[in-house]
Enzyme design. Sequence first.
Site, mmCIF file in Angstrom:
data_model
loop_
_atom_site.group_PDB
_atom_site.id
_atom_site.type_symbol
_atom_site.label_atom_id
_atom_site.label_comp_id
_atom_site.label_asym_id
_atom_site.label_seq_id
_atom_site.Cartn_x
_atom_site.Cartn_y
_atom_site.Cartn_z
ATOM 1 C CG HIS A 129 -2.108 -0.901 1.062
ATOM 2 N ND1 HIS A 129 -3.300 -0.678 1.700
ATOM 3 C CD2 HIS A 129 -2.269 -2.028 0.328
ATOM 4 C CE1 HIS A 129 -4.158 -1.629 1.363
ATOM 5 N NE2 HIS A 129 -3.556 -2.469 0.535
ATOM 6 C CE1 TYR A 171 0.186 3.079 7.387
ATOM 7 C CE2 TYR A 171 -0.864 3.936 9.367
ATOM 8 C CZ TYR A 171 -0.838 3.045 8.313
ATOM 9 O OH TYR A 171 -1.840 2.102 8.195
ATOM 10 C CE1 TYR A 214 -4.896 4.034 8.680
ATOM 11 C CE2 TYR A 214 -5.341 3.858 11.023
ATOM 12 C CZ TYR A 214 -4.632 3.467 9.903
ATOM 13 O OH TYR A 214 -3.663 2.514 10.019
ATOM 14 N N PRO A 228 -3.811 0.413 18.794
ATOM 15 C CG PRO A 228 -5.558 -1.009 18.277
ATOM 16 C CD PRO A 228 -4.948 -0.264 19.396
ATOM 17 C CE LYS A 252 4.069 3.232 13.158
ATOM 18 N NZ LYS A 252 4.487 2.602 11.906
#
Length: 391
Positions: free
Chosen positions: A72, A386, A202, A294, A298
């Site tokens: 991704h 990220y 998100y 979560p 990480k």
Amino acid sequence: MKTQVCIIGGGPSGLLLSQLLHLKGIDTVVLERQSRDYVLGRIRAGVLEQGFTELMREAQCGERMDREGEIHEGFELSDNGVMRHVDLEKYTGGSTVMVYGQTEVTRDLYEAREKLGGVVIHNVEDVALHDLNTDTKPYVTYTLNGEEVRVDCDYVVGADGYHGPSRKAIPADVLTEYEKVYPFGWLGVLSRTKPVNPELIYAKHDRGFALCSLRSQVLSRYYIQVPLTDSVEDWSDEAFWDELKKRLPEDVAARLETGPSIEKSIAPLRSYVAEPMRWGNLFLAGDAAHIVPPTGAKGLNSAASDIYYLYHGLVAHYQNGDDSGLDSYSQKALARVWKAQRFSWWMTSILHTFPDNLPYDQKLQGTDMEYLFSSEAAMTSLAENYVGLPY
Ligand code: FAS
Ligand code: PHB
């Protein structure tokens, strides 16, 4: 029984370390409380940093991940129905993440251990750690089918998760614990449905956070923020899908494919770090030493960098008599752990609704989102965290 490194915990941390060490000729024994099927039945992480995927390939466990996992290049951030793209590749100069479930990672690791004849002992009970910080070598005892067994070793690695015995073997006057508990949890659903979006979404919403993720093109993973007072029984599949749709942009909700949940669970959110991550001949790794909400994906990825540092430290010890890696392990691992803690806290803080937030706090959340999309520096910071900071 004798070995060089006794690893407590047959989750991803313990298995990955044992596989990497085996390939360097270092003998390990993994002690796991549960059965293999039970460990594989836990549905957890979904996003792997490049550092993790490189370790899996070095461990000769990356073949199925590279075949079935999805690269991704970004993800979507939705704010009360307005969705904007976060281009990870652009803001990191080419880095991406791999979407491949922790269940599959663990399955690949178990199969690799089996192929090499690695020693992974399941259903152990009463694991106890002894002589961790004395002039004599440590040993571990456990019972299996009612019989007590002793494992003499050079080092013990506590990869036994938050509830395992390893961290608790460090004296209270040596250990410092840092914790932050969030006033909500994540209700997660796994469904054999086509993912609603090619990349993760998100979603920040006044009703609460939601996340659209996936395991493959026929297996979707969704989460919604729920109060800590909720239980899984409070949520029928229909109620879950209805609430998820309310938190997503209208066009996304309209194309959401729903179906029966094949797994449904609530995970509380917590930030936690235990210091130090070494005491004598005991080394803590992964969830045994730290937990993150979560939101930033990480948890598993912080475990990976612990394993990287510990693996290189143990190889240097056994191959060259060089203990510098082991001596600096705790400080080096914690330096990266705390950066993952910060990022996970920050992502959680800007995306969730907090019952006690003041209107001022809510304005700051919105401002954080606006600043992200108005500043290359802010977006670069999000993206580099990220995809994973360097080891
Ligand atoms: P683990 O907890 O995976 O493994 C520890 C192992 O030690 C377990 O198999 C346990 O059975 C064993 N053990 C415990 N006590 C023992 C004893 N006394 N004797 C022998 N063995 C013992 N991370 C993400 O990045 N994204 C997510 O979405 C995400 N979701 C999560 C949801 C839940 C409910 C939980 C609990 C965690 C989630 N995580 C997520 C974090 C998770 O992925 C962890 O970071 C990851 O499992 C860490 O791996 P380990 O350190 O191996 O710990
Ligand atoms: C998941 O797919 O389980 C997942 C993905 C990203 C996250 C958390 C969980 O940040």
